[in-house]
Scaffold this active site. Sequence first.
Site, PDB file in Angstrom:
ATOM      1  N   ARG A 177       2.475  14.509   1.024  1.00  0.00           N
ATOM      2  CA  ARG A 177       1.327  14.159   0.365  1.00  0.00           C
ATOM      3  C   ARG A 177       0.511  15.365   0.087  1.00  0.00           C
ATOM      4  O   ARG A 177      -0.139  15.952   1.075  1.00  0.00           O
ATOM      5  CB  ARG A 177       0.695  13.022   1.005  1.00  0.00           C
ATOM      6  CG  ARG A 177       1.438  11.748   1.230  1.00  0.00           C
ATOM      7  CD  ARG A 177       1.819  11.201  -0.118  1.00  0.00           C
ATOM      8  NE  ARG A 177       2.222   9.933  -0.251  1.00  0.00           N
ATOM      9  CZ  ARG A 177       2.874   9.271  -1.107  1.00  0.00           C
ATOM     10  NH1 ARG A 177       2.891   9.602  -2.649  1.00  0.00           N
ATOM     11  NH2 ARG A 177       3.275   7.762  -1.251  1.00  0.00           N
TER      12      ARG A 177
ATOM     13  N   ALA B  12       5.602   1.544  -1.092  1.00  0.00           N
ATOM     14  CA  ALA B  12       4.498   1.264  -1.851  1.00  0.00           C
ATOM     15  C   ALA B  12       4.544   2.029  -3.297  1.00  0.00           C
ATOM     16  O   ALA B  12       5.074   2.778  -3.471  1.00  0.00           O
ATOM     17  CB  ALA B  12       3.148   1.566  -1.056  1.00  0.00           C
TER      18      ALA B  12
ATOM     19  N   GLU C 110       9.191  -1.923  -5.681  1.00  0.00           N
ATOM     20  CA  GLU C 110       9.222  -0.778  -4.738  1.00  0.00           C
ATOM     21  C   GLU C 110      10.191  -0.873  -3.634  1.00  0.00           C
ATOM     22  O   GLU C 110      10.510   0.258  -3.293  1.00  0.00           O
ATOM     23  CB  GLU C 110       7.703  -0.567  -4.358  1.00  0.00           C
ATOM     24  CG  GLU C 110       6.902  -0.314  -5.349  1.00  0.00           C
ATOM     25  CD  GLU C 110       7.062   0.798  -6.087  1.00  0.00           C
ATOM     26  OE1 GLU C 110       7.497   1.817  -5.519  1.00  0.00           O
ATOM     27  OE2 GLU C 110       6.671   0.888  -7.223  1.00  0.00           O
TER      28      GLU C 110
ATOM     29  N   GLU D 173      12.733   2.192  -3.256  1.00  0.00           N
ATOM     30  CA  GLU D 173      12.400   3.518  -2.178  1.00  0.00           C
ATOM     31  C   GLU D 173      13.249   3.109  -0.892  1.00  0.00           C
ATOM     32  O   GLU D 173      13.673   4.176  -0.235  1.00  0.00           O
ATOM     33  CB  GLU D 173      10.864   3.175  -1.761  1.00  0.00           C
ATOM     34  CG  GLU D 173       9.930   3.931  -2.816  1.00  0.00           C
ATOM     35  CD  GLU D 173       8.477   4.021  -2.408  1.00  0.00           C
ATOM     36  OE1 GLU D 173       8.328   3.498  -1.151  1.00  0.00           O
ATOM     37  OE2 GLU D 173       7.633   4.515  -3.122  1.00  0.00           O
TER      38      GLU D 173
ATOM     39  N   GLU E 134       9.529  12.335  -4.051  1.00  0.00           N
ATOM     40  CA  GLU E 134      10.490  11.441  -3.461  1.00  0.00           C
ATOM     41  C   GLU E 134      12.157  11.857  -3.153  1.00  0.00           C
ATOM     42  O   GLU E 134      12.684  11.318  -2.537  1.00  0.00           O
ATOM     43  CB  GLU E 134      10.643  10.150  -4.298  1.00  0.00           C
ATOM     44  CG  GLU E 134       9.316   9.403  -4.332  1.00  0.00           C
ATOM     45  CD  GLU E 134       9.445   8.170  -5.194  1.00  0.00           C
ATOM     46  OE1 GLU E 134      10.384   8.158  -5.948  1.00  0.00           O
ATOM     47  OE2 GLU E 134       8.305   7.253  -5.211  1.00  0.00           O
TER      48      GLU E 134
END
Length: 208
Positions: free
Chosen positions: A68, A80, A97, A101, A148
């Site tokens: 992040r 999320a 999601e 993910e 990601e």
Amino acid sequence: MTIKDTAEEWEIRATDTPFVGNKTSVRTDDVVMPDGTVVRRDYQVHPGSVAVLALDEQNRVVVLRQYRHPVRQKLWEIPAGLLDVPGENPLHAAQRELYEEAHVKAEDWRVLTDVYTTPGGCDEAVRIFLARELSEADGDRFEVEDEEADMELARVPLDELVRGVLAGELHNNCLVVGALSLTAALNGPGLDSLRPAEAPWPARPFEA
């Protein structure tokens, strides 16, 4: 006294949007205070988000580790994502999601909690779901990119996540709120007390 948040909107004398980004924007409102003075408030306008605390039969939670940039850390999080379409059904977004993910699907869905992430400076609302009866999703894995592409996946016991939260080792908002909320439900009224997956969400109204 009933402890419950209530809707209220103070008069806005003027408004402007000095910045518009790809997903969010910044709005400036001149708001009338109770004493009649007018003050300027800048805040981020956000489409809203969903998050999924996916719990398997061994009481482990599906988590992922992702870089992040704003906080310059790799954070452990729960799946999320944004509500990409205005009025989008949050359950459908959460299911998407979890698939994208974690490549996981779930048969049992409940609303765990609804939160405003930073209501002093952003109008983002997040609905956190509890997903159970997990299995691997059908089809190919979703193609990831950018941050990601470096993502790690794991299943961690709920108790270990709670320990990490209280030790100051885990900081992601949705993971913290989700893990503590689930623990409170398990140690209190039970999971049957949780709202159904299609429960109304005044912060982000949707069509069922």
